[in-house]
Design a protein around this motif. Structure first.
Motif, PDB file in Angstrom:
ATOM      1  N   ASN A  78     -23.240  -4.370 -41.798  1.00  0.00           N
ATOM      2  CA  ASN A  78     -23.839  -5.406 -41.135  1.00  0.00           C
ATOM      3  C   ASN A  78     -23.090  -5.901 -40.063  1.00  0.00           C
ATOM      4  OD1 ASN A  78     -21.655  -7.280 -42.061  1.00  0.00           O
ATOM      5  ND2 ASN A  78     -22.584  -6.632 -44.167  1.00  0.00           N
ATOM      6  N   PRO A  79     -23.406  -6.418 -38.997  1.00  0.00           N
ATOM      7  CA  PRO A  79     -22.792  -6.720 -37.779  1.00  0.00           C
ATOM      8  C   PRO A  79     -21.338  -7.386 -37.956  1.00  0.00           C
ATOM      9  CG  PRO A  79     -24.821  -7.414 -37.618  1.00  0.00           C
ATOM     10  CD  PRO A  79     -24.902  -7.104 -39.077  1.00  0.00           C
ATOM     11  N   ALA A  80     -21.339  -8.092 -39.076  1.00  0.00           N
ATOM     12  CA  ALA A  80     -19.887  -8.805 -39.380  1.00  0.00           C
ATOM     13  C   ALA A  80     -18.749  -7.788 -39.752  1.00  0.00           C
ATOM     14  CB  ALA A  80     -20.083  -9.776 -40.261  1.00  0.00           C
ATOM     15  N   THR A  81     -19.157  -6.706 -40.435  1.00  0.00           N
ATOM     16  CA  THR A  81     -18.250  -5.517 -40.670  1.00  0.00           C
ATOM     17  C   THR A  81     -18.534  -4.258 -40.030  1.00  0.00           C
ATOM     18  OG1 THR A  81     -19.461  -5.267 -42.708  1.00  0.00           O
ATOM     19  CG2 THR A  81     -17.856  -6.737 -42.980  1.00  0.00           C
ATOM     20  N   ALA A  82     -19.028  -4.278 -38.794  1.00  0.00           N
ATOM     21  CA  ALA A  82     -19.772  -2.992 -38.220  1.00  0.00           C
ATOM     22  C   ALA A  82     -18.134  -2.305 -38.024  1.00  0.00           C
ATOM     23  CB  ALA A  82     -20.281  -3.355 -36.831  1.00  0.00           C
ATOM     24  N   ARG A  83     -17.208  -2.943 -37.327  1.00  0.00           N
ATOM     25  CA  ARG A  83     -15.808  -2.161 -37.172  1.00  0.00           C
ATOM     26  C   ARG A  83     -15.565  -1.391 -38.286  1.00  0.00           C
ATOM     27  NH1 ARG A  83     -11.395  -4.848 -33.299  1.00  0.00           N
ATOM     28  NH2 ARG A  83     -10.311  -2.689 -32.834  1.00  0.00           N
ATOM     29  N   GLU A  84     -15.175  -2.002 -39.210  1.00  0.00           N
ATOM     30  CA  GLU A  84     -14.823  -1.357 -40.630  1.00  0.00           C
ATOM     31  C   GLU A  84     -15.829  -0.348 -40.933  1.00  0.00           C
ATOM     32  OE1 GLU A  84     -13.530  -2.545 -45.062  1.00  0.00           O
ATOM     33  OE2 GLU A  84     -13.957  -4.107 -43.854  1.00  0.00           O
ATOM     34  N   SER A 148     -20.449  -4.752 -31.704  1.00  0.00           N
ATOM     35  CA  SER A 148     -21.219  -5.324 -32.994  1.00  0.00           C
ATOM     36  C   SER A 148     -22.886  -4.673 -32.753  1.00  0.00           C
ATOM     37  CB  SER A 148     -21.330  -6.770 -32.769  1.00  0.00           C
ATOM     38  OG  SER A 148     -22.082  -7.072 -33.999  1.00  0.00           O
TER      39      SER A 148
END
Length: 171
Positions: A78-84, A148
């Motif tokens: 999901n966009p909120a945890t895209a980096r992880e 994101s």
């Protein structure tokens, strides 16, 4: 008294006995059935424990382990945890490449890794350089640029990682 009379009296007197038990009465049958059921259950439990201890669990193949690891990244899509998600997915694929093809992938930058594919003797992996380059660059974009992406883009990134692993694992 005479001797015969005294013998008759002593034979006539007997010691007290306990009450006679009717073995067919419900008060005897029900507890006996319960005890038998418990005994059978304990025997089945012990048998199964011994059988399970004798047959060890099958060890997962590298392909199965990698696919499980990739599936565990799904909650991060999901966009909120895209980096992880980019970090973890890239790490899973790089670990798979290291173990499957015996090349160093986790200690190199994407550019170093892709350049080594062109110079290396691993033709099987080199054939997938464009797919790997696209996947690893997208992952780097998420990891380092803090971009994101939408859920559809993250799903496409996941599918490309999974597709590479499945295709390489089948060969």
């Amino acid at each position: 008294m005479t001797a015969t009379a005294s013998i008759g009296v002593s034979e006539d007197i007997r010691d007290i006995r306990g009450p006679k038990t009717d073995l067919t009465s419900p008060s005897v049958i029900v507890p006996a059935l319960i005890a038998a059921a418990i005994l059978i259950a304990v025997c089945v439990y012990i048998f199964r424990r011994r059988r399970d201890a004798e047959t060890p669990a099958r060890k997962l193949t590298l392909l199965e382990q990698t696919l499980q690891s990739l599936d565990r990244t799904r909650p991060l899509m999901n966009p909120a945890t895209a980096r992880e998600f980019g970090n973890v997915t890239s790490e899973v694929v790089r670990n798979y490449i290291e173990k499957r093809f015996e090349v160093v992938a986790t200690q190199r930058t994407t550019e170093e890794f892709l350049a080594s594919l062109l110079q290396g003797s691993n033709d099987s992996l080199a054939r997938h350089r464009p797919l790997l380059a696209d996947f690893l660059q997208q992952s780097d974009y998420l990891k380092f640029a803090g971009a994101s992406l939408g859920v559809a883009d993250l799903e496409a990134l996941f599918n490309s990682a999974r597709g590479f692993v499945v295709e390489r694992g089948a060969q």
